[in-house]
Design an enzyme around this catalytic site. Structure first.
Site, short mmCIF file in Angstrom:
data_model
loop_
_atom_site.label_atom_id
_atom_site.label_comp_id
_atom_site.label_asym_id
_atom_site.label_seq_id
_atom_site.Cartn_x
_atom_site.Cartn_y
_atom_site.Cartn_z
N GLY A 43 0.61 -1.16 0.25
CA GLY A 43 0.37 -0.09 -0.21
C GLY A 43 0.46 1.10 -0.20
O GLY A 43 0.44 2.97 -0.72
N ASP A 99 0.66 3.65 4.24
CA ASP A 99 -0.42 4.18 3.68
C ASP A 99 -1.80 5.09 4.65
O ASP A 99 -2.07 6.11 4.10
CB ASP A 99 -0.93 3.07 2.97
CG ASP A 99 -1.79 1.75 3.12
OD1 ASP A 99 -1.42 1.81 4.19
OD2 ASP A 99 -2.30 1.19 2.59
N ASP A 102 -6.08 2.03 10.42
CA ASP A 102 -7.06 2.19 10.71
C ASP A 102 -7.17 1.51 11.95
O ASP A 102 -7.77 1.80 13.14
CB ASP A 102 -7.59 0.85 9.56
CG ASP A 102 -8.41 0.62 9.21
OD1 ASP A 102 -9.58 0.66 10.09
OD2 ASP A 102 -9.15 -0.57 9.23
N PHE A 151 -14.40 3.30 3.46
CA PHE A 151 -13.44 2.29 2.79
C PHE A 151 -12.97 3.16 1.81
O PHE A 151 -13.88 3.68 0.96
CB PHE A 151 -13.91 1.19 2.60
CG PHE A 151 -12.84 0.33 2.00
CD1 PHE A 151 -12.19 -0.78 2.63
CD2 PHE A 151 -12.42 0.25 0.64
CE1 PHE A 151 -11.20 -1.35 2.11
CE2 PHE A 151 -11.70 -1.37 -0.07
CZ PHE A 151 -10.93 -2.10 0.28
N VAL A 152 -11.59 3.23 1.69
CA VAL A 152 -10.80 3.74 0.27
C VAL A 152 -9.49 3.44 -0.50
O VAL A 152 -9.29 2.53 0.06
CB VAL A 152 -10.53 5.89 1.20
CG1 VAL A 152 -11.48 5.71 1.84
CG2 VAL A 152 -8.94 5.06 2.07
N ASP A 158 -5.63 -0.14 -1.83
CA ASP A 158 -6.43 -1.38 -2.82
C ASP A 158 -7.83 -1.67 -2.62
O ASP A 158 -8.04 -1.51 -1.00
CB ASP A 158 -5.63 -2.24 -3.33
CG ASP A 158 -5.75 -3.39 -2.29
OD1 ASP A 158 -5.06 -2.55 -0.32
OD2 ASP A 158 -6.01 -4.85 -2.05
P1 IMP Z 1 -4.80 -1.29 10.41
O1 IMP Z 1 -3.77 -2.42 10.36
O2 IMP Z 1 -6.12 -1.48 11.13
O3 IMP Z 1 -3.88 0.39 10.96
O4 IMP Z 1 -4.84 -1.05 8.97
C1 IMP Z 1 -3.69 -0.82 7.90
C2 IMP Z 1 -3.84 -1.80 6.83
O5 IMP Z 1 -4.36 -2.15 6.74
C3 IMP Z 1 -2.96 -0.65 5.42
O6 IMP Z 1 -1.26 -0.38 5.49
C4 IMP Z 1 -4.00 -0.71 4.84
O7 IMP Z 1 -3.26 -2.07 3.60
C5 IMP Z 1 -5.67 -1.78 5.02
N1 IMP Z 1 -6.57 -0.98 4.89
C6 IMP Z 1 -7.05 0.13 6.31
N2 IMP Z 1 -7.65 0.57 5.85
C7 IMP Z 1 -7.69 0.36 4.55
C8 IMP Z 1 -8.86 1.25 3.09
O8 IMP Z 1 -9.72 1.66 3.60
N3 IMP Z 1 -8.28 0.69 2.25
C9 IMP Z 1 -7.12 -0.19 1.74
N4 IMP Z 1 -6.72 -0.77 2.42
C10 IMP Z 1 -7.13 -0.52 3.59
MG MG Z 2 -0.73 -1.55 4.70
#
Ligand code: IMP
Ligand code: MG
Length: 184
Positions: A43, A99, A102, A151-152, A158
């Protein structure tokens, strides 16, 4: 592909301007240079590519591959480290570049790994941060944009490994989400 876009959240021009500001700040924060930039693949590939070309200090690149949204999922399935090409980071100032923040699971997984591998310090640079408590509770050092909890895709992000090449950060129509679900 453009018919799949519901709305543009952040345009490529806004991204470009903000990436330049972030790069200026990072350059100022590492006056000695010689850092290791670690983009989280896949990402952060495009973001990191734009960012590092605006940071005129000596740097190395290390790579990490993390999987958190395998296949057609809209919520994280938990982050797994699936590959690394970091080089020797002992005693080095590491800047992790990702990227989107979340659930925070990726940062909580990776930062301790980088410390265990001997990094002198680890800072975290995120392009996007979602407006949800789990994201706000995770410490990061640089954030490009705060976005709603939606979701983006685009600019590296992606859905089912598609849409990374869109220049803007956008939301998808529900039709597109349904259709791409079957594209696995
Ligand atoms: P986290 O570990 O939950 O903070 O999420 C991080 C990873 O989840 C990011 O690096 C993205 O690859 C993926 N991700 C989280 N939200 C989105 C979204 O809205 N669109 C696409 N990928 C996402
Ligand atoms: Mg990622």
């Amino acid at each position: 592909m453009h018919g799949d876009i519901e709305r543009v959240l952040i345009s490529q021009f806004q991204i470009m301007a903000r990436v330049k500001e972030m790069a200026t700040q990072i350059t100022r924060d590492f006056p000695e240079g010689d850092i290791t930039i670690v983009p989280v693949l896949t990402g952060a590939m495009i973001f990191a590519g734009d960012l590092i070309r605006q940071i005129p200090i000596p740097m190395r690149i290390g790579l990490l591959t993390v999987s958190s949204y395998p296949g057609a999922s809209l919520r994280t399935q938990g982050s797994t480290l699936i590959g690394q090409q970091l080089g020797d980071i002992r005693g080095r100032h590491v800047l992790l570049v990702d990227d989107i923040l979340d659930s925070g699971g990726t940062v909580r997984l990776i930062v301790p790994v980088l410390r265990e591998l001997g990094a002198a310090d680890v800072k975290v640079c995120m392009l996007l941060r979602k407006d949800r408590p789990a994201a706000k509770d995770t410490h990061v050092d640089y954030v490009g944009f705060e976005i709603p909890d939606e979701f983006v895709v685009g600019y590296g992000l992606d859905y089912n490994n598609y849409y990374r090449n869109l220049p803007d950060i956008v939301t998808l129509t529900s039709d597109a989400i349904e259709r791409m679900k079957d594209a696995s």
